[in-house]
Scaffold this motif. Sequence first.
Motif, mmCIF file in Angstrom:
data_model
loop_
_atom_site.group_PDB
_atom_site.id
_atom_site.type_symbol
_atom_site.label_atom_id
_atom_site.label_comp_id
_atom_site.label_asym_id
_atom_site.label_seq_id
_atom_site.Cartn_x
_atom_site.Cartn_y
_atom_site.Cartn_z
ATOM 1 N N ARG A 94 6.974 -39.187 -10.208
ATOM 2 C CA ARG A 94 5.899 -40.177 -10.294
ATOM 3 C C ARG A 94 6.404 -41.500 -10.865
ATOM 4 N NH1 ARG A 94 2.158 -41.632 -14.173
ATOM 5 N NH2 ARG A 94 2.908 -40.001 -15.593
ATOM 6 N N GLU A 95 7.356 -41.440 -11.806
ATOM 7 C CA GLU A 95 7.813 -42.681 -12.432
ATOM 8 C C GLU A 95 9.327 -42.786 -12.554
ATOM 9 O OE1 GLU A 95 5.843 -42.710 -16.164
ATOM 10 O OE2 GLU A 95 6.785 -40.855 -16.883
ATOM 11 N N CYS A 96 10.067 -41.792 -12.061
ATOM 12 C CA CYS A 96 11.518 -41.875 -12.138
ATOM 13 C C CYS A 96 12.142 -41.134 -10.960
ATOM 14 C CB CYS A 96 12.031 -41.291 -13.459
ATOM 15 S SG CYS A 96 11.566 -39.567 -13.737
ATOM 16 N N ARG A 97 13.377 -41.492 -10.678
ATOM 17 C CA ARG A 97 14.091 -40.893 -9.554
ATOM 18 C C ARG A 97 15.572 -40.843 -9.885
ATOM 19 N NH1 ARG A 97 16.864 -44.937 -7.084
ATOM 20 N NH2 ARG A 97 16.109 -47.066 -7.446
ATOM 21 N N GLY A 98 16.298 -40.024 -9.140
ATOM 22 C CA GLY A 98 17.730 -39.936 -9.343
ATOM 23 C C GLY A 98 18.277 -38.667 -8.739
#
Length: 218
Positions: A94-98
């Motif tokens: 929802r608020e971070c990726r990687g």
Amino acid sequence: MLTFAELARAAYCPRQYYYAEREGIEEPPPEARARRDLASRYPVLRRASDAALAAEPIERPPTAYRAALDRLAARDDWDALTDPVDRERTLAGRECRGVAHKILPGDPPTPTFVSPGRPPEEGVWRPQRVRAVAMAKALAWEREEEIPAALVEYPAHGVVRRVELTTRNRAAYRRTVRTIREIDGPPARIDDEDKCEACDYRERCGVRTRSLKSLLGL
């Protein structure tokens, strides 16, 4: 959307994050990639000779390193560590990726971050705990189920540590997200000589350090 690497850097030092963002965060150096590659070869390394291990980017003497891998092999998740269901998997929450370097099978599955650095005496360094929480939250968002923990591997040392999504670890993640979102200029310098000594931005930052030695860590 924040990346796992950005969260880890900001957890390490908000001022370092500020400078790095203005230059663009670079890919890990070749030495870091070589150490991370060890995490895909545990069974082979466990059987390797002293001479073969001495040629690898490990941070322990061959005998001690082989013993560390023997301890890993006694873990219930050894088969999963050596044969994960997915490698280098990009996660978007929802608020971070990687990227999760491994996703271990199970119900629920366990995302894993492979660190090129050294482990602390116990547990996991705070920036890596924040990163582990971010990975677990992103995987939970994708799968629409609770992911209670993540792993951090230190393959150059033959060590694997578990990070539970405790109230404390979730709070550290939330504080880091809030810190990043509130940055509108260079944050205050931190008073930590060891961190500053290892930072690539120490000269720009203006702190005084004992040497110019750079260390692998995030």
